[in-house]
Design an enzyme around this catalytic site. Structure first.
Site, PDB file in Angstrom:
ATOM      1  N   LYS A 170       0.100   3.772  -2.686  1.00  0.00           N
ATOM      2  CA  LYS A 170      -0.907   4.829  -2.572  1.00  0.00           C
ATOM      3  C   LYS A 170      -0.285   6.214  -2.423  1.00  0.00           C
ATOM      4  O   LYS A 170      -0.988   7.229  -2.555  1.00  0.00           O
ATOM      5  CB  LYS A 170      -1.853   4.521  -1.416  1.00  0.00           C
ATOM      6  CG  LYS A 170      -2.697   3.253  -1.627  1.00  0.00           C
ATOM      7  CD  LYS A 170      -3.662   3.021  -0.473  1.00  0.00           C
ATOM      8  CE  LYS A 170      -4.576   1.828  -0.725  1.00  0.00           C
ATOM      9  NZ  LYS A 170      -3.965   0.540  -0.380  1.00  0.00           N
ATOM     10  N   SER A 221      -6.051   3.523   4.258  1.00  0.00           N
ATOM     11  CA  SER A 221      -5.465   2.663   3.215  1.00  0.00           C
ATOM     12  C   SER A 221      -6.519   1.837   2.492  1.00  0.00           C
ATOM     13  O   SER A 221      -6.304   0.664   2.155  1.00  0.00           O
ATOM     14  CB  SER A 221      -4.391   1.740   3.808  1.00  0.00           C
ATOM     15  OG  SER A 221      -3.525   1.267   2.807  1.00  0.00           O
ATOM     16  N   SER A 224       0.788  -1.231   0.000  1.00  0.00           N
ATOM     17  CA  SER A 224       0.000   0.000   0.000  1.00  0.00           C
ATOM     18  C   SER A 224       0.821   1.283   0.000  1.00  0.00           C
ATOM     19  O   SER A 224       0.246   2.375  -0.077  1.00  0.00           O
ATOM     20  CB  SER A 224      -0.963   0.014   1.190  1.00  0.00           C
ATOM     21  OG  SER A 224      -2.070  -0.827   0.934  1.00  0.00           O
TER      22      SER A 224
END
Length: 406
Positions: free
Chosen positions: A54, A109, A51
Site C-alpha cells: 500500500k 490498511s 500490506s
C-alpha cells in the site's frame, strides 16, 4: 562527465556493537539523505510484501489524484476474491473523498480502500497494477512485481527488502505521503451510521517512540509479519525494512537496526548547498551549475569514507543562448561502486540573456538610396536635356528667319 569525491576525514571511534539479529528473512536499513546502505540481510530475496504494498498504492494516489475529489465505490466491492481481510466496508455507490480513503489505506490498511483508489486512479485494476510496476521500475525496484493494490496473497506478487526500502524512501520524500504515514489516528467522514470512521495507525513503533515517523505494516499468512519504518533523530533519517518475520519481535528487531544505524555510522556533508558541480556554455559564456541542497555521505565509524562518483547528465539537447537563474540545466547522479544513491538537479547560478538581434541594413541600404537618387535625378536630367534641345531648336529657327528677311 564523471567525478570521484571522497570525504578526507575518518569517522569517530565506534562503540562496540554487534550486528542486529533480525528474525525476519529479509531486512534492509538505508540512510535517507545519503541513500547509502547501513545493514542488510538477504536484500534481494523475493518475498511477499503483504500490506506494505500500500506504500506504492498511496504514492500513486497522491502523485496522480486530487485529494479533494470524491471517489465513488464500484460493484467491485462485492467481489470477495479481490476484497477481503481488513476493510472499512465500502458499499457500491458510497462516496468518499480521496484524502479520507488514503487515511483508510495507510493507517487502517483497508483492502477495499486500496481497490477503490486503484479504480479511481487507473480506471480499472489491471491498468493501475501496470502503473504500480512502471513506477517501481522508475524508482529502481527492478525485482518487484505487483499483482494487486492491496498486498493480498497472489502468485507472483513479490518484492525484496532492498526494493521496498527504495520505494519507501521515494514515497517518504513526498511531503503529503509523509504527513499521512506519521499520523496516529484520523476520523473520516462517512454517509452512513455504524461504519468505521476512526482510522488508527497500525504501526506500533509510532506509538512507542516519538522519533519514529511512519511508515507501514503488513501481514498475511504467507508473508507473515512485515514492517517498513522511518525514524528521524539528530538531523538524520533512517528507513528500515523487515519482511517475513515470524512474530511480534519484528518491532524490537527494527529498533535494534535503528540503534545500529545511529551508533555505528556518521553522516557528513560531502558537498554543501551552492557547490559548483559542473559548468555549461551559454551564449559562448561559461555558466556554473550548482546544487540547491547538500550531497551527504554516511561513513561507518573507524573506517575511511567511501568514494562517491558524481555523474552529470545535461537536460538540454541543443546549444544554449539564454538561461534564467535557477533554471535546471542538468542532473547529477551520486553513485557508490556503480549503485545509484541520489539524483539532484543542477541549476544555473545566474541569468544570461540572449544576444540582441541587429537588423542588417548594410547589404541593401545603398541600393535603396541609389534607387531613390536615380528616381529624382534621372527625371531632372531628362527634363533638362529636352529643355536644352528645345532651346537650341528654337534658336536655330529664329536664326533662319532673320537670314531670310535679310
Amino acid at each position: 562527465m564523471m567525478v570521484s569525491v571522497t570525504s578526507t576525514a575518518f569517522a569517530e571511534d565506534a562503540t562496540l556493537v554487534k550486528l542486529p539479529q533480525v528474525h525476519g528473512e529479509g531486512a534492509y536499513l538505508i540512510d535517507v539523505k545519503s541513500g547509502q546502505t547501513l545493514f542488510m540481510k538477504n536484500p534481494d530475496k523475493p518475498l511477499a510484501p503483504a500490506s506494505t504494498t500500500k506504500i506504492m498504492t498511496g504514492l500513486l494516489a497522491i502523485e496522480r489524484g486530487n485529494l479533494n475529489e470524491t471517489v465513488t465505490a464500484s460493484t467491485t466491492m462485492l467481489n470477495n476474491k479481490l476484497v477481503y481481510g481488513t476493510q472499512i466496508y465500502l458499499a457500491p455507490g458510497e462516496k468518499l473523498l480521496l484524502k479520507d480513503l488514503l487515511y483508510a489505506l495507510l493507517l487502517n490498511s483497508a483492502n477495499d480502500a486500496a481497490v477503490d483508489i486503484a479504480e479511481y486512479i487507473g480506471s480499472d485494476l489491471p491498468n493501475f497494477v501496470d502503473m504500480m510496476n512502471q513506477r517501481a521500475l522508475e524508482i529502481g525496484a527492478t525485482e518487484t512485481h505487483f499483482q494487486n493494490p492491496s498486498g493480498l496473497t497472489e502468485s507472483g506478487h513479490v518484492t525484496t527488502a532492498h526494493d521496498l526500502a527504495l520505494i519507501a524512501r521515494v514515497a517518504y520524500q513526498n511531503p503529503v505521503f509523509a504527513q499521512y504515514v506519521r499520523t496516529k489516528s484520523q476520523a473520516i467522514s462517512r454517509s452512513k451510521a455504524d461504519l468505521p470512521i476512526q482510522m488508527v495507525n497500525e504501526n506500533k513503533l509510532l506509538w512507542r517512540d516519538s522519533a519514529v515517523d511512519g511508515i507501514k505494516t503488513g501481514y498475511t499468512a504467507a508473508a507473515q509479519n512485515c514492517l517498513v519504518a522511518s525514524v528521524t533523530k539528530d538531523g538524520r533519517q533512517l528507513i528500515g525494512v523487515i519482511l517475513k518475520s515470524p512474530g511480534r519481535e519484528i518491532y524490537t528487531d527494527m529498533q535494534d537496526m535503528f540503534e545500529y544505524g545511529f551508533t555505528q555510522y556518521k553522516q557528513t556533508i560531502l558537498k554543501p548547498t551552492g557547490s559548483v558541480i559542473s559548468t555549461a556554455m551559454v551564449n559562448n559564456e561559461p555558466m556554473n551549475l550548482i546544487i540547491d541542497r547538500p550531497i551527504y555521505i554516511t561513513t561507518k565509524l573507524n573506517e575511511q569514507s567511501p568514494t562517491l562518483d558524481l555523474r552529470v547528465i545535461p537536460t538540454y539537447t541543443s546549444a544554449l543562448t539564454s538561461v534564467e537563474e535557477g533554471q535546471v540545466l542538468a542532473n547529477v547522479e551520486v553513485l557508490n561502486k556503480g549503485t545509484l544513491l541520489n539524483t539532484l538537479p543542477l541549476k544555473s547560478s545566474r541569468s544570461i540573456s540572449a544576444p540582441t538581434k541587429q537588423v542588417k541594413t548594410h547589404s541593401y541600404l545603398p541600393w535603396v538610396i541609389g534607387i531613390i537618387i536615380m528616381g529624382i535625378i534621372l527625371p531632372l536630367f531628362i527634363w533638362n536635356k529636352r529643355y536644352s534641345d528645345f532651346q537650341r531648336c528654337k534658336q536655330r529657327r529664329f536664326t533662319r528667319r532673320r537670314e531670310s528677311s535679310n
